[in-house]
Each structure stands twice: as C-alpha cells, then as structure tokens.
Design a protein around this motif. Structure first.
Motif, PDB file in Angstrom:
ATOM      1  N   LEU A   1       0.703  -1.069   0.080  1.00  0.00           N
ATOM      2  CA  LEU A   1      -0.084  -0.053  -0.079  1.00  0.00           C
ATOM      3  C   LEU A   1       0.621   1.354   0.096  1.00  0.00           C
ATOM      4  CD1 LEU A   1      -2.669   1.402   0.016  1.00  0.00           C
ATOM      5  CD2 LEU A   1      -2.617   1.000   2.651  1.00  0.00           C
ATOM      6  N   GLU A   2       1.856   1.410   0.598  1.00  0.00           N
ATOM      7  CA  GLU A   2       2.512   2.445   0.857  1.00  0.00           C
ATOM      8  C   GLU A   2       3.388   2.697  -0.371  1.00  0.00           C
ATOM      9  OE1 GLU A   2       3.097   4.742   3.331  1.00  0.00           O
ATOM     10  OE2 GLU A   2       1.300   3.664   4.097  1.00  0.00           O
ATOM     11  N   LEU A   3       3.906   1.765  -1.073  1.00  0.00           N
ATOM     12  CA  LEU A   3       4.353   1.890  -2.733  1.00  0.00           C
ATOM     13  C   LEU A   3       3.464   2.436  -3.388  1.00  0.00           C
ATOM     14  CD1 LEU A   3       6.848   1.968  -4.356  1.00  0.00           C
ATOM     15  CD2 LEU A   3       6.477  -0.724  -4.730  1.00  0.00           C
ATOM     16  N   ALA A   4       2.097   1.916  -3.501  1.00  0.00           N
ATOM     17  CA  ALA A   4       0.914   2.332  -4.157  1.00  0.00           C
ATOM     18  C   ALA A   4       0.794   3.816  -4.009  1.00  0.00           C
ATOM     19  CB  ALA A   4      -0.078   1.412  -3.991  1.00  0.00           C
ATOM     20  N   LEU A   5       0.729   4.129  -2.827  1.00  0.00           N
ATOM     21  CA  LEU A   5       0.462   5.618  -2.635  1.00  0.00           C
ATOM     22  C   LEU A   5       1.889   6.433  -3.106  1.00  0.00           C
ATOM     23  CD1 LEU A   5      -0.967   5.364   0.949  1.00  0.00           C
ATOM     24  CD2 LEU A   5      -2.307   5.685  -1.043  1.00  0.00           C
ATOM     25  N   SER A   6       2.843   6.066  -2.949  1.00  0.00           N
ATOM     26  CA  SER A   6       3.989   6.779  -3.298  1.00  0.00           C
ATOM     27  C   SER A   6       4.045   6.915  -5.111  1.00  0.00           C
ATOM     28  CB  SER A   6       5.282   6.083  -2.916  1.00  0.00           C
ATOM     29  OG  SER A   6       5.576   6.225  -1.552  1.00  0.00           O
ATOM     30  N   ALA A   7       3.345   5.695  -5.576  1.00  0.00           N
ATOM     31  CA  ALA A   7       3.190   5.789  -7.030  1.00  0.00           C
ATOM     32  C   ALA A   7       2.141   6.662  -7.235  1.00  0.00           C
ATOM     33  CB  ALA A   7       2.655   4.513  -7.457  1.00  0.00           C
ATOM     34  N   VAL A   8       1.086   7.034  -6.694  1.00  0.00           N
ATOM     35  CA  VAL A   8       0.224   8.051  -6.959  1.00  0.00           C
ATOM     36  C   VAL A   8       0.684   9.325  -6.805  1.00  0.00           C
ATOM     37  CG1 VAL A   8      -2.189   9.016  -6.238  1.00  0.00           C
ATOM     38  CG2 VAL A   8      -1.832   6.467  -6.258  1.00  0.00           C
ATOM     39  N   GLU A   9       1.359   9.584  -5.645  1.00  0.00           N
ATOM     40  CA  GLU A   9       1.990  10.937  -5.885  1.00  0.00           C
ATOM     41  C   GLU A   9       3.104  11.149  -6.749  1.00  0.00           C
ATOM     42  OE1 GLU A   9       4.156  13.598  -2.085  1.00  0.00           O
ATOM     43  OE2 GLU A   9       3.827  11.499  -1.849  1.00  0.00           O
ATOM     44  N   ALA A  10       3.740  10.217  -7.226  1.00  0.00           N
ATOM     45  CA  ALA A  10       4.881  10.365  -8.032  1.00  0.00           C
ATOM     46  C   ALA A  10       4.185  10.484  -9.555  1.00  0.00           C
ATOM     47  CB  ALA A  10       5.871   9.164  -8.028  1.00  0.00           C
ATOM     48  N   PHE A  11       3.292   9.827  -9.957  1.00  0.00           N
ATOM     49  CA  PHE A  11       2.549   9.741 -10.992  1.00  0.00           C
ATOM     50  C   PHE A  11       1.979  11.146 -11.322  1.00  0.00           C
ATOM     51  CE2 PHE A  11      -1.145   9.237 -13.977  1.00  0.00           C
ATOM     52  CZ  PHE A  11      -0.582   8.745 -14.861  1.00  0.00           C
ATOM     53  N   THR A  12       1.304  11.790 -10.060  1.00  0.00           N
ATOM     54  CA  THR A  12       0.561  12.944 -10.502  1.00  0.00           C
ATOM     55  C   THR A  12       1.760  14.152 -10.718  1.00  0.00           C
ATOM     56  OG1 THR A  12      -1.009  12.394  -8.613  1.00  0.00           O
ATOM     57  CG2 THR A  12      -0.549  14.858  -9.000  1.00  0.00           C
ATOM     58  N   ARG A  13       2.898  14.126 -10.276  1.00  0.00           N
ATOM     59  CA  ARG A  13       4.026  15.126 -10.395  1.00  0.00           C
ATOM     60  C   ARG A  13       4.481  14.849 -11.930  1.00  0.00           C
ATOM     61  NH1 ARG A  13       6.622  17.706  -5.922  1.00  0.00           N
ATOM     62  NH2 ARG A  13       8.199  17.950  -7.141  1.00  0.00           N
ATOM     63  N   ALA A  14       4.792  13.495 -12.136  1.00  0.00           N
ATOM     64  CA  ALA A  14       5.457  13.206 -13.274  1.00  0.00           C
ATOM     65  C   ALA A  14       4.471  13.626 -14.657  1.00  0.00           C
ATOM     66  CB  ALA A  14       6.014  11.598 -13.622  1.00  0.00           C
ATOM     67  N   LEU A  15       3.314  13.141 -14.382  1.00  0.00           N
ATOM     68  CA  LEU A  15       2.311  13.470 -15.535  1.00  0.00           C
ATOM     69  C   LEU A  15       2.112  15.042 -15.750  1.00  0.00           C
ATOM     70  CD1 LEU A  15       0.148  12.024 -17.251  1.00  0.00           C
ATOM     71  CD2 LEU A  15      -1.656  12.710 -15.580  1.00  0.00           C
ATOM     72  N   ALA A  16       2.197  15.991 -14.794  1.00  0.00           N
ATOM     73  CA  ALA A  16       2.475  17.415 -14.849  1.00  0.00           C
ATOM     74  C   ALA A  16       4.039  17.783 -15.722  1.00  0.00           C
ATOM     75  CB  ALA A  16       1.855  18.335 -13.964  1.00  0.00           C
ATOM     76  N   LEU A  17       4.697  17.232 -15.294  1.00  0.00           N
ATOM     77  CA  LEU A  17       6.046  17.507 -15.653  1.00  0.00           C
ATOM     78  C   LEU A  17       6.468  16.996 -17.221  1.00  0.00           C
ATOM     79  CD1 LEU A  17       7.938  17.240 -12.159  1.00  0.00           C
ATOM     80  CD2 LEU A  17       7.401  19.252 -13.390  1.00  0.00           C
ATOM     81  N   ALA A  18       5.832  16.061 -17.370  1.00  0.00           N
ATOM     82  CA  ALA A  18       5.988  15.333 -18.705  1.00  0.00           C
ATOM     83  C   ALA A  18       5.764  16.031 -19.901  1.00  0.00           C
ATOM     84  CB  ALA A  18       5.319  13.969 -18.669  1.00  0.00           C
ATOM     85  N   ILE A  19       7.030  16.302 -20.694  1.00  0.00           N
ATOM     86  CA  ILE A  19       6.881  17.054 -21.809  1.00  0.00           C
ATOM     87  C   ILE A  19       7.711  16.374 -22.782  1.00  0.00           C
ATOM     88  CG2 ILE A  19       7.690  19.148 -23.179  1.00  0.00           C
ATOM     89  CD1 ILE A  19       6.726  20.703 -20.648  1.00  0.00           C
TER      90      ILE A  19
END
Length: 377
Positions: free
Chosen positions: A251-269
């Motif tokens: 669960l902790e890794l899944a939540l870290s994945a959510v946080e990382a994906f949120t940032r990466a999606l916005a930063l992805a160019i």
C-alpha cells in the motif's frame, strides 16, 4: 468497490513538433469532424517515465527498464567474472526463465523489466554459478538448459514478478513467450488532442556554411519542418485497486506511485524537436477526480472545437468548457462521493467544484492523501 483516480489536464504548447508521424509531420486526428493536433499516449507515457527518473520521484529500485540489452545489463552486475564465461551462463539462466537471446546477444524483442528483476537475475547467477553449465553451439546450449536442476529453473521463472517496478505496474507489459508474467496496466492514457481546430504550418529554413568562400553565396543547406501550436486536453485514469495488486499489495508503495505519477504527468513534456522549438510549456490546468462508479473521459467537451477569441485565451475557454461538460456528465454517470482536486492557472475552474491547491507539490500530496483515505476505507 471500483476506485478510479482521473487526471484531466489542459496544456497549451507554443509552436512545436512534439510527436511526429512517419513523414515527419506532427501527429493529428479528425475529431468532431475537425482536424486536431494529437500527441500519442505512448509518447506521453515515455515522457512520464523519463520525468519520474529525471526528478527522482521514485527510488531506482522501484523503476523499470525497457531494453533488448538484458545480457549486457547482467554482465555489468557480474563484476570480477570472466566475460565470456559469464555471458554463456547468463544465456543459460535466461533460457531457463523462457527468455531467448539472438546471435547478437540481444533479446528478440524489447523487455519491460523492473530493476528488482534484473538484480534478482544477477543474484541467481552468482548464487548458482558452479551449477550453471556453459554451452557452445545451439545444440549444446539447448542441452545445457535441459540439464539445469529443476530448482534453478523454478527460481528463474519465479523472478519475473514485476519486481515492484511502479512504471511496469502502471503501464503493464506483454512478454510474447511468457504470457504467465504479463501484467495488465493499472493506468490508461488517452491520446492528447487539441481542444480546437488546427492547421499544419511549415518552417522553411536555411543553414549557412561558416567556411564558405566569397564566391559561394546562398545557403549551405535548405530544408523544411512541419509544426503546429495547440491547446491540448490530456486524460489518464488510474485503477487504484489494480495498481495495488500489481505492486503485490504494498500500500505504501502504491500511494508513493500515486504521488509520483501526479507530479510526473504534469512535468512530462515530449522531447520531439525540442532543440528546434523549445516548447517547455507546463499545464495551465490539472484536475484530479476520485471516481467510485466508472471512469469519465471529458474529451467530448471539445467535440465542437473551441474557437479563438480576442478577449479570452483558448486555455481559459477550454477549462470553462471542461467544467461545464463534467457537471453535465457527472449528474448522469457519476457518484455522490466523487471528489475533485484542481490546480488552475486560468482562474476559470469553478471555486465550488472541489478543492483548489496552490502548486504541483501540494496537488501530488493531496492526491496521495485522497487515495489513501479511499483505499483504506
């Protein structure tokens, strides 16, 4: 209960050619009977993976590698061993797991493996070094694999479990020879499309020879490149239950994945033609919605394209259109407990529609908290 975390982004790119087709032109599509700019889902998924690595949003051990050069990666980890002997033992160990190498030492197709899986293969080879035979020609290699102890074969096959690699869990993988280790993606990403009609434009360029003689007038090279400029609607959805399952219940890794994906999606160019255009334009709007019934893409908000106006930017109109359409669609297909988070630079997202945040770090943190509350309920 179903649990989906949706991502809706409005992003305006200056003139650029971020994702090209086979002719070198920017990708496009017909939508609502009008030509739209398009950036493929594959292009943005790679940009997300690269952004997560560049900004170190996840530990290296929880990232994936897409490559044909697995043999070379394993050789790097088997330090102090004879290269030729190590290469032969690697081939036998991979064959035990069902992975074949071509004569050039590369796998037959691109593999998507977790760092943990690669490290585990290296550890297996070190552990059973003396038991791994060394084959010569194809026949002896086949015999070498057949002579392996059943314990090693069992261990080799068990190593391919995804390795808790977040990008493998998000985007899935298919190994043609090993269907048992395929992984269905927890994340779906739509092709980004412009909210408005677009036309292709052409840049005719010349290059001057710095060492040209006085009688050599004109350009040393001429050419042309196609480009466009577009306000894109981007959509992605995470199946939170599937993400947790793909990460082996961590669960902790899944939540870290959510946080990382949120940032990466916005930063992805995407990187296409950036040396020529430098279109480093972050999203003007990023909205997240936790849905309990069914995912709802809002692309049809732009079936009728947004039209340019002198008094309002395309991004502002697009965010307004998005909010209006979402309210209409959610009233029919949504659930009462659906919840919005928004980061809006246009000022057009309704203040009463969910919770507004001030920056990307806060958006990612709140996304993690909202997902944690829902997943623990």
């Amino acid at each position: 209960m179903s649990l989906f975390l949706e991502f809706h982004l409005i992003q305006n790119f200056a003139p650029s050619n971020l994702n090209r087709d086979d002719t070198g032109a920017p990708k496009d599509a017909l939508f609502g009977g009008q030509r739209r700019a398009r950036v493929s889902s594959q292009c943005f998924k790679r940009a997300v993976r690269l952004a997560a690595g560049e900004h170190e949003l996840l530990p290296q051990a929880n990232r994936g590698i897409r490559t044909k050069k697995l043999r070379a990666l394993l050789l790097e980890r088997l330090t102090g061993r004879d290269v030729e002997e190590a290469g032969a033992k690697i081939e036998v160990a991979l064959a035990a797991a069902g992975l074949k190498l071509k004569d050039d030492g590369k796998t037959e197709y691109l593999l998507f493996l977790g760092e943990g899986e690669v490290a585990a293969f290296a550890a297996l080879i070190e552990q059973h070094w003396d038991e791994l035979p060394v084959g010569g020609d194809k026949k002896s290699k086949k015999d070498a694999k057949a002579s392996l102890p059943a314990e090693i074969v069992k261990k080799a096959k068990a190593l391919l479990d995804g390795g808790k690699a977040v990008d493998v869990a998000l985007f899935g993988r298919m190994l043609a020879d090993l269907p048992a280790v395929n992984q269905d993606a927890a994340c779906q990403v739509a092709h980004a499309i412009s909210t408005h009609r677009v036309e292709r434009e052409f840049d005719y360029f010349t290059a001057v020879d710095d060492k040209g003689d006085v009688d050599e007038t004109g350009a040393g090279m001429i050419g042309q490149v196609e480009f466009n400029s577009a306000t894109l609607y981007r959509y992605a959805v995470l199946d939170l239950r599937k993400l947790l399952a793909n990460l082996q219940g961590d669960l902790e890794l899944a939540l870290s994945a959510v946080e990382a994906f949120t940032r990466a999606l916005a930063l992805a160019i995407p990187s296409g033609k950036q040396n020529s255009f430098a279109a480093h334009n972050p999203p003007e709007f990023a909205g997240l919605c936790l849905r309990h019934a069914t995912p709802l893409s809002l692309a049809n908000a732009f079936e009728k394209p947004v039209a340019p106006r002198a008094d309002q930017a395309l991004t502002e109109q697009s965010v307004e259109r998005l909010a209006t359409y979402e309210s209409k669609l959610a009233a029919v297909y949504g659930a009462a407990q659906d919840r919005w988070l928004s980061l809006d630079l246009t000022g057009r997202w309704p203040a009463a529609k969910g919770e507004a945040v001030a920056n990307l770090a806060e958006l990612a943190r709140r996304a993690r908290e909202v997902a944690a509350s829902a997943m623990r309920a």
